[in-house]
Motif scaffolding. Structure first.
Motif, PDB file in Angstrom:
ATOM      1  N   PHE A 143       0.764 -25.739  -6.038  1.00  0.00           N
ATOM      2  CA  PHE A 143       1.547 -25.247  -4.906  1.00  0.00           C
ATOM      3  C   PHE A 143       0.781 -25.399  -3.593  1.00  0.00           C
ATOM      4  N   PRO A 144       1.361 -25.896  -2.526  1.00  0.00           N
ATOM      5  CA  PRO A 144       2.775 -26.155  -2.305  1.00  0.00           C
ATOM      6  C   PRO A 144       3.233 -27.542  -2.740  1.00  0.00           C
ATOM      7  N   CYS A 165       7.254 -35.301  -1.873  1.00  0.00           N
ATOM      8  CA  CYS A 165       8.398 -35.910  -2.561  1.00  0.00           C
ATOM      9  C   CYS A 165       9.663 -35.066  -2.515  1.00  0.00           C
ATOM     10  N   ARG A 166       9.586 -33.880  -1.935  1.00  0.00           N
ATOM     11  CA  ARG A 166      10.726 -32.979  -1.750  1.00  0.00           C
ATOM     12  C   ARG A 166      11.250 -32.364  -3.045  1.00  0.00           C
ATOM     13  N   THR A 167      10.474 -32.382  -4.126  1.00  0.00           N
ATOM     14  CA  THR A 167      10.833 -31.704  -5.360  1.00  0.00           C
ATOM     15  C   THR A 167      10.665 -30.197  -5.159  1.00  0.00           C
ATOM     16  N   VAL A 168      11.528 -29.398  -5.781  1.00  0.00           N
ATOM     17  CA  VAL A 168      11.406 -27.941  -5.683  1.00  0.00           C
ATOM     18  C   VAL A 168      10.164 -27.500  -6.454  1.00  0.00           C
ATOM     19  N   VAL A 169       9.347 -26.657  -5.813  1.00  0.00           N
ATOM     20  CA  VAL A 169       8.090 -26.180  -6.402  1.00  0.00           C
ATOM     21  C   VAL A 169       8.066 -24.659  -6.324  1.00  0.00           C
ATOM     22  N   LEU A 170       7.693 -24.025  -7.415  1.00  0.00           N
ATOM     23  CA  LEU A 170       7.549 -22.569  -7.424  1.00  0.00           C
ATOM     24  C   LEU A 170       6.171 -22.188  -6.917  1.00  0.00           C
ATOM     25  N   ALA A 171       6.086 -21.047  -6.244  1.00  0.00           N
ATOM     26  CA  ALA A 171       4.814 -20.579  -5.687  1.00  0.00           C
ATOM     27  C   ALA A 171       3.795 -20.286  -6.778  1.00  0.00           C
ATOM     28  N   THR A 172       4.243 -20.133  -7.996  1.00  0.00           N
ATOM     29  CA  THR A 172       3.324 -19.860  -9.104  1.00  0.00           C
ATOM     30  C   THR A 172       2.735 -21.134  -9.684  1.00  0.00           C
ATOM     31  N   GLY A 173       3.177 -22.297  -9.199  1.00  0.00           N
ATOM     32  CA  GLY A 173       2.687 -23.573  -9.715  1.00  0.00           C
ATOM     33  C   GLY A 173       1.229 -23.809  -9.377  1.00  0.00           C
ATOM     34  N   GLU A 174       0.552 -24.523 -10.242  1.00  0.00           N
ATOM     35  CA  GLU A 174      -0.889 -24.808 -10.087  1.00  0.00           C
ATOM     36  C   GLU A 174      -1.194 -25.600  -8.822  1.00  0.00           C
ATOM     37  N   ALA A 225      12.531  -7.156 -11.399  1.00  0.00           N
ATOM     38  CA  ALA A 225      11.856  -8.449 -11.476  1.00  0.00           C
ATOM     39  C   ALA A 225      12.063  -9.201 -10.160  1.00  0.00           C
ATOM     40  N   THR A 226      10.999  -9.824  -9.692  1.00  0.00           N
ATOM     41  CA  THR A 226      11.110 -10.620  -8.471  1.00  0.00           C
ATOM     42  C   THR A 226      11.089 -12.095  -8.839  1.00  0.00           C
ATOM     43  N   THR A 227      11.870 -12.858  -8.145  1.00  0.00           N
ATOM     44  CA  THR A 227      11.920 -14.292  -8.374  1.00  0.00           C
ATOM     45  C   THR A 227      10.774 -14.939  -7.602  1.00  0.00           C
ATOM     46  N   PRO A 228      10.035 -15.852  -8.256  1.00  0.00           N
ATOM     47  CA  PRO A 228       8.946 -16.511  -7.527  1.00  0.00           C
ATOM     48  C   PRO A 228       9.486 -17.326  -6.352  1.00  0.00           C
ATOM     49  N   LYS A 229       8.719 -17.360  -5.291  1.00  0.00           N
ATOM     50  CA  LYS A 229       9.096 -18.111  -4.095  1.00  0.00           C
ATOM     51  C   LYS A 229       9.113 -19.599  -4.431  1.00  0.00           C
ATOM     52  N   ALA A 230      10.078 -20.317  -3.899  1.00  0.00           N
ATOM     53  CA  ALA A 230      10.185 -21.756  -4.131  1.00  0.00           C
ATOM     54  C   ALA A 230      10.254 -22.488  -2.793  1.00  0.00           C
ATOM     55  N   LEU A 231       9.592 -23.614  -2.734  1.00  0.00           N
ATOM     56  CA  LEU A 231       9.604 -24.487  -1.561  1.00  0.00           C
ATOM     57  C   LEU A 231       9.812 -25.916  -2.026  1.00  0.00           C
ATOM     58  N   PHE A 232       9.990 -26.807  -1.072  1.00  0.00           N
ATOM     59  CA  PHE A 232      10.045 -28.226  -1.398  1.00  0.00           C
ATOM     60  C   PHE A 232       8.655 -28.826  -1.236  1.00  0.00           C
ATOM     61  N   CYS A 263       3.988 -30.500  -5.808  1.00  0.00           N
ATOM     62  CA  CYS A 263       4.491 -30.458  -7.177  1.00  0.00           C
ATOM     63  C   CYS A 263       3.464 -31.003  -8.158  1.00  0.00           C
ATOM     64  N   SER A 264       2.493 -31.766  -7.667  1.00  0.00           N
ATOM     65  CA  SER A 264       1.493 -32.380  -8.549  1.00  0.00           C
ATOM     66  C   SER A 264       0.246 -32.726  -7.750  1.00  0.00           C
ATOM     67  N   ASN A 265      -0.817 -33.031  -8.465  1.00  0.00           N
ATOM     68  CA  ASN A 265      -2.052 -33.460  -7.807  1.00  0.00           C
ATOM     69  C   ASN A 265      -1.828 -34.795  -7.088  1.00  0.00           C
ATOM     70  N   ARG A 266      -0.980 -35.655  -7.656  1.00  0.00           N
ATOM     71  CA  ARG A 266      -0.676 -36.946  -7.037  1.00  0.00           C
ATOM     72  C   ARG A 266      -0.109 -36.741  -5.633  1.00  0.00           C
ATOM     73  N   CYS A 267       0.872 -35.828  -5.491  1.00  0.00           N
ATOM     74  CA  CYS A 267       1.461 -35.564  -4.173  1.00  0.00           C
ATOM     75  C   CYS A 267       0.434 -34.949  -3.225  1.00  0.00           C
ATOM     76  N   ARG A 268      -0.455 -34.119  -3.747  1.00  0.00           N
ATOM     77  CA  ARG A 268      -1.522 -33.527  -2.933  1.00  0.00           C
ATOM     78  C   ARG A 268      -2.431 -34.624  -2.369  1.00  0.00           C
ATOM     79  N   ILE A 269      -2.820 -35.579  -3.215  1.00  0.00           N
ATOM     80  CA  ILE A 269      -3.706 -36.675  -2.797  1.00  0.00           C
ATOM     81  C   ILE A 269      -2.994 -37.598  -1.802  1.00  0.00           C
ATOM     82  N   LEU A 270      -1.707 -37.880  -2.038  1.00  0.00           N
ATOM     83  CA  LEU A 270      -0.953 -38.713  -1.094  1.00  0.00           C
ATOM     84  C   LEU A 270      -0.890 -38.058   0.274  1.00  0.00           C
ATOM     85  N   ASP A 271      -0.682 -36.746   0.315  1.00  0.00           N
ATOM     86  CA  ASP A 271      -0.637 -36.011   1.577  1.00  0.00           C
ATOM     87  C   ASP A 271      -1.991 -36.070   2.285  1.00  0.00           C
TER      88      ASP A 271
END
Length: 72
Positions: free
Chosen positions: A24-25, A13-22, A2-9, A27-35
């Motif tokens: 990614f990179p 907001c610097r929250t840990v996010v898994l590469a399998t997250g919707e 088993a491989t562990t999914p890649k994680a980034l900040f 943590c949420s659509n809110r952070c995507r829009i702020l960026d």
């Protein structure tokens, strides 16, 4: 094996996010829009000099053309 999914900040907001997250990179659509808003408002800048000789020539021609139009 088993491989562990890649994680980034999340870049916003610097929250840990898994590469399998919707979102990614992010943590949420809110952070995507702020960026995106930071890019749009000019808060983020790419400050390295242009290294492409063709691009430098094109910029030089463009600046020369603009200066000639300003004189008219």
């Amino acid at each position: 094996m088993a491989t562990t999914p890649k994680a980034l900040f999340c870049p916003t907001c610097r929250t840990v996010v898994l590469a399998t997250g919707e979102d990614f990179p992010f943590c949420s659509n809110r952070c995507r829009i702020l960026d995106l808003g930071k890019w749009a408002s000019g808060d983020y800048k790419i400050s390295s000099p242009i290294q492409d000789p063709d691009m430098l020539e094109e910029l030089a021609r463009s600046n020369k053309h603009n200066r000639q139009n300003d004189d008219d």
